[in-house]
Design an enzyme around this catalytic site. Sequence first.
Site, PDB file in Angstrom:
ATOM      1  N   MET A 140      48.007  26.396  35.849  1.00 22.56           N
ATOM      2  CA  MET A 140      48.437  25.312  34.989  1.00 22.56           C
ATOM      3  C   MET A 140      47.510  24.115  35.091  1.00 22.56           C
ATOM      4  O   MET A 140      47.094  23.721  36.171  1.00 22.56           O
ATOM      5  CB  MET A 140      49.857  24.885  35.376  1.00 22.56           C
ATOM      6  CG  MET A 140      50.536  24.047  34.302  1.00 22.56           C
ATOM      7  SD  MET A 140      52.098  23.377  34.863  1.00 22.56           S
ATOM      8  CE  MET A 140      51.561  21.844  35.586  1.00 22.56           C
ATOM      9  N   TYR A 194      24.214  53.932  58.986  1.00 25.20           N
ATOM     10  CA  TYR A 194      23.611  53.347  57.787  1.00 25.20           C
ATOM     11  C   TYR A 194      24.527  53.514  56.587  1.00 25.20           C
ATOM     12  O   TYR A 194      25.456  54.323  56.582  1.00 25.20           O
ATOM     13  CB  TYR A 194      22.249  53.994  57.487  1.00 25.20           C
ATOM     14  CG  TYR A 194      22.317  55.443  57.037  1.00 25.20           C
ATOM     15  CD1 TYR A 194      22.487  55.771  55.690  1.00 25.20           C
ATOM     16  CD2 TYR A 194      22.214  56.488  57.960  1.00 25.20           C
ATOM     17  CE1 TYR A 194      22.559  57.103  55.278  1.00 25.20           C
ATOM     18  CE2 TYR A 194      22.285  57.808  57.553  1.00 25.20           C
ATOM     19  CZ  TYR A 194      22.460  58.113  56.211  1.00 25.20           C
ATOM     20  OH  TYR A 194      22.545  59.423  55.804  1.00 25.20           O
ATOM     21  N   SER A 252      26.325  62.877  56.100  1.00 24.44           N
ATOM     22  CA  SER A 252      26.282  61.804  55.110  1.00 24.44           C
ATOM     23  C   SER A 252      27.523  61.957  54.245  1.00 24.44           C
ATOM     24  O   SER A 252      27.738  63.021  53.644  1.00 24.44           O
ATOM     25  CB  SER A 252      25.018  61.907  54.252  1.00 24.44           C
ATOM     26  OG  SER A 252      24.987  60.872  53.301  1.00 24.44           O
ATOM     27  N   ARG A 310      49.731  18.623  39.654  1.00 22.37           N
ATOM     28  CA  ARG A 310      48.678  19.633  39.557  1.00 22.37           C
ATOM     29  C   ARG A 310      49.066  20.859  40.361  1.00 22.37           C
ATOM     30  O   ARG A 310      49.735  20.759  41.388  1.00 22.37           O
ATOM     31  CB  ARG A 310      47.342  19.093  40.128  1.00 22.37           C
ATOM     32  CG  ARG A 310      46.693  17.985  39.348  1.00 22.37           C
ATOM     33  CD  ARG A 310      45.422  17.533  40.060  1.00 22.37           C
ATOM     34  NE  ARG A 310      44.599  16.653  39.254  1.00 22.37           N
ATOM     35  CZ  ARG A 310      44.663  15.328  39.288  1.00 22.37           C
ATOM     36  NH1 ARG A 310      45.535  14.738  40.089  1.00 22.37           N
ATOM     37  NH2 ARG A 310      43.871  14.596  38.532  1.00 22.37           N
ATOM     38  N   LYS A 370      43.886  22.550  47.277  1.00 23.83           N
ATOM     39  CA  LYS A 370      43.835  21.156  46.829  1.00 23.83           C
ATOM     40  C   LYS A 370      44.650  20.260  47.751  1.00 23.83           C
ATOM     41  O   LYS A 370      44.190  19.187  48.172  1.00 23.83           O
ATOM     42  CB  LYS A 370      44.364  21.084  45.393  1.00 23.83           C
ATOM     43  CG  LYS A 370      44.075  19.780  44.688  1.00 23.83           C
ATOM     44  CD  LYS A 370      44.430  19.880  43.207  1.00 23.83           C
ATOM     45  CE  LYS A 370      43.546  20.873  42.492  1.00 23.83           C
ATOM     46  NZ  LYS A 370      43.826  20.955  41.052  1.00 23.83           N
ATOM     47  N   GLY A 410      42.829  29.429  35.208  1.00 18.14           N
ATOM     48  CA  GLY A 410      43.959  30.160  34.648  1.00 18.14           C
ATOM     49  C   GLY A 410      45.292  29.589  35.065  1.00 18.14           C
ATOM     50  O   GLY A 410      46.308  29.840  34.437  1.00 18.14           O
ATOM     51  N   HIS A 443      28.693  59.481  35.429  1.00 18.54           N
ATOM     52  CA  HIS A 443      27.260  59.720  35.252  1.00 18.54           C
ATOM     53  C   HIS A 443      26.569  58.460  34.748  1.00 18.54           C
ATOM     54  O   HIS A 443      25.519  58.051  35.280  1.00 18.54           O
ATOM     55  CB  HIS A 443      27.047  60.879  34.270  1.00 18.54           C
ATOM     56  CG  HIS A 443      25.604  61.148  33.949  1.00 18.54           C
ATOM     57  ND1 HIS A 443      24.958  60.562  32.886  1.00 18.54           N
ATOM     58  CD2 HIS A 443      24.679  61.908  34.568  1.00 18.54           C
ATOM     59  CE1 HIS A 443      23.698  60.962  32.844  1.00 18.54           C
ATOM     60  NE2 HIS A 443      23.503  61.781  33.867  1.00 18.54           N
ATOM     61  N   CYS A 490      26.524  57.817  51.462  1.00 18.42           N
ATOM     62  CA  CYS A 490      25.574  57.725  50.350  1.00 18.42           C
ATOM     63  C   CYS A 490      26.270  57.660  49.004  1.00 18.42           C
ATOM     64  O   CYS A 490      25.624  57.733  47.967  1.00 18.42           O
ATOM     65  CB  CYS A 490      24.603  58.901  50.376  1.00 18.42           C
ATOM     66  SG  CYS A 490      25.404  60.510  50.191  1.00 18.42           S
ATOM     67  N   ARG A 502      36.605  19.902  46.835  1.00 18.12           N
ATOM     68  CA  ARG A 502      36.647  21.344  47.108  1.00 18.12           C
ATOM     69  C   ARG A 502      35.217  21.845  47.193  1.00 18.12           C
ATOM     70  O   ARG A 502      34.288  21.186  46.717  1.00 18.12           O
ATOM     71  CB  ARG A 502      37.406  22.082  46.009  1.00 18.12           C
ATOM     72  CG  ARG A 502      36.798  21.934  44.625  1.00 18.12           C
ATOM     73  CD  ARG A 502      37.655  22.572  43.554  1.00 18.12           C
ATOM     74  NE  ARG A 502      37.153  22.283  42.223  1.00 18.12           N
ATOM     75  CZ  ARG A 502      37.768  22.626  41.104  1.00 18.12           C
ATOM     76  NH1 ARG A 502      38.915  23.278  41.161  1.00 18.12           N
ATOM     77  NH2 ARG A 502      37.253  22.326  39.931  1.00 18.12           N
TER      78      ARG A 502
END
Length: 873
Positions: free
Chosen positions: A103, A849, A762, A92, A22, A101, A454, A829, A336
């Site tokens: 002030m 990958y 992997s 602020r 801010k 959350g 699971h 993986c 902002r």
Amino acid sequence: MEKYVYSFDEGNASMRSLLGGKGANLSEMTNLGIPVPPGFIITTEACKAFYANQEALSDGLMDQCFEMIKKVEKSTQKEFGSHTNPLLFSVRSGAVVSMPGMMDTILNLGLNDQTVEALANKSGNPHFAWDSYRRFIQMFSDVAMEIPKYEFDDILEEIKEKEGAKNDCDLSLEGLHEIVRRYKEVYKKHKKQDFPVDPVEQLTLSITAVFKSWMNPRAITYRRLHRIDDTLGTAVNVQSMVFGNMGEESGTGVCFSRNPATGENELFGEFLMNAQGEDVVAGIRTPNDISFLKKVNEDIYYTFVDIIRNLEKHYKDMQDVEFTIEDGKLYFLQTRNGKRTGKAALNIAVDMVNEGLITREEALLMLDPQSLNQLMHYQFDPEQLKSVTPITKGLPASPGAASGVVAFTPEAVKKKHAEGIRTILVREETSPEDIDGMVLAEGILTARGGMTSHAAVVARGMGKCCVAGCSEFRVDEKNHIIKSKSGLEIKENDIISIDGTTGNVYVGEIKKIEPQLSGSFETFMEWADKARKLNVRTNADTPKDAKIAREFGAEGIGLCRTEHMFFDEKRIKTVRKMILAGNKNEREDALEQLLPYQREDFAGILESMAGYPVTIRLLDPPLHEFLPTKDEDIEGIARDMNIEPVVLKDRIEELKEFNPMLGHRGVRLAVSYPEIYRMQARAIVEAALSICDRCEVHPEIMIPLIGDRKELAFVKSEIKEEIELVFQEQGKRIPILIGTMIEVPRAALLADEIAEEADFFSYGTNDMTQMTFGYSRDDSGKYISDYISHNIYKVSPFETLDTEGVGKLIAMATKLGRGANRDLHVGICGEHGGDPHSIEFCASIGLDYVSCSPYRVPIARLSAAQAAIKEEK
């Protein structure tokens, strides 16, 4: 002494870490010549010093503030605390990262019984002055001193009712006098002292309150959810007041430069005349749409539009601004980057590229990859969420939103489904035998288990909403009741709603918003694919999952778990016969019955991924997962095997293990029973050969849980021998890679030796994390939260890859493996393959990958693109 206080004209946007978001933006707007009420910023370093000094302001801090106050006094021609022309401030908080959350704002600081009269005389408007005074007392008492707001609201409503006043601005001056007097009484009742009248004391207490709010529970929770560092601290913004409540030529409002819900390029905002900022959001008066400002004051409207458009161009992002009009003059109080839905974020990014405001690379970096979840899964209506409170919070194991009646067994889910009733399957923890219920339920809730349990893994693969590890709950499956530590009880057929994106659980049904994939999605993902270097595969066990993954852009399958195919009702008995076989002949008979099923499975998956690699992991889990537990199941299998139930029970008992996750599973099964992997290898090759004439196939066989080169060599030789037999029988051949899953830390340490036998690595990061930390991935949720709350870990290592430990093993194994085998291709993986932070690490060490569940493929594609763009910067 260190400089802790900066005026707005001393800062700029690049000083965000010091001045907070801010403060940096207020400074930037000041430098751009935008009308901003003058003020100053107390830095985040002052906040850090506050906590280092046992929550006390640093010596000399207030002296620096007084120097800045003199500067503001000179600019405004007002004096702080003056009884003739008082200067008032707003206070602020302003963290580096915008976060709910912290002030709330305090307005009109500096008012007391003398300065309010001075303000009334100076403005010629006593009603405005006393209205500002009553607001200040309430805000200061509530925000800085934590006195319940409702006590002040009750007084205000009582006086309004007494006077017949519809709105606050309709109150009489006498009514405002009475409100101020009674507000002070409330303050004295709670604090055992009079309301502070010294403006310097008011300011000192307010600055202290902002710093303290940095460590309030709401702020801490938000930072942990969004992985924001606790050590950043917050700044404090002290700004001279401008008043929207001075009369009908004054007003206040908030506005987005684009629609934050859809991304449409139109102003989206509200304002009220003769009001202060709190009135716009409080809902006491109905605000006007921002377009109505043109009718109220056309000159101000066009000035406002010009400034907000220039701010958007300057910041290259959609802006969220707060503004005030004081007696016909426009001021900007904040700007902002605006928060937006996933849909809006996508549309805004694409539109801004098309408008020439940003590059494609900048657009790709604008989106949080996780926000794509909103486009692929149901979400709860955010408006309804404002009016409901969660009863508990678990782990956000699989995104989406679901409501339904509670069902405690798969059988109950199936029964309700047949009746057209939507359900939430609730279990202490799920097992493979719950799969039928998991498929039909709207969502899954478990009391135990973590992000790689699971329930979590299967739900993500299905694209099904899941909340796991609700440790506040105990699921009494026998009596069909959920008991919470708070005393709440939820019974079968009660309706609950679960949010797999946040982990929140609610009582009752909540309205859902349908997912939508727009044309912008395809455009955006094409940009991502051009930017990324990392390939993205999917974890898929069925042709259906593979098809979904392909639609989301997967470039093959990185993990096909063959064990999930065994739990079909038609097969489970045969699987159990195979496991419980008393000799090799009995086992081979059972395997012979399973072969056609496996062949059919693999043919479907290979065909659905035609032209792309499919990595099939051979049987991995502990055998106990397949064993019957109910007497009727044991008796049925005993009859089929022509043995006594007591003999079968003895066999089941023999197979039990103290620690099955480290037991007779994976490659160890194949060392003991090579025929199991031989059957699976045969099924894979026969399936591939049966369709290779009509589509391109690239099967890859993966042997899990390797810890030694000789172990891999032994099992690989068995598999290759079986493959050669099939080739000879069929009279044709195709290339087939044989590699291994690196999960055991020893395998990572000996990766150079193992690479001599492997075509690919992997990394199974779920088990690798479990073994490296020595944590049970299903039970760690009970205590990992304590580690996070004590700042030992920032996040669960099962959620985001531990780059310091597990990551070090992966990087080392990759280097060793490629050093020994330059043709080795390497990927991961585990579930980390869909986590943006983990993907960035995988890209940084040069993996080929990542592989993740189908619905996380777009997230992985965007994360990989962002990693490549950041690497080039």
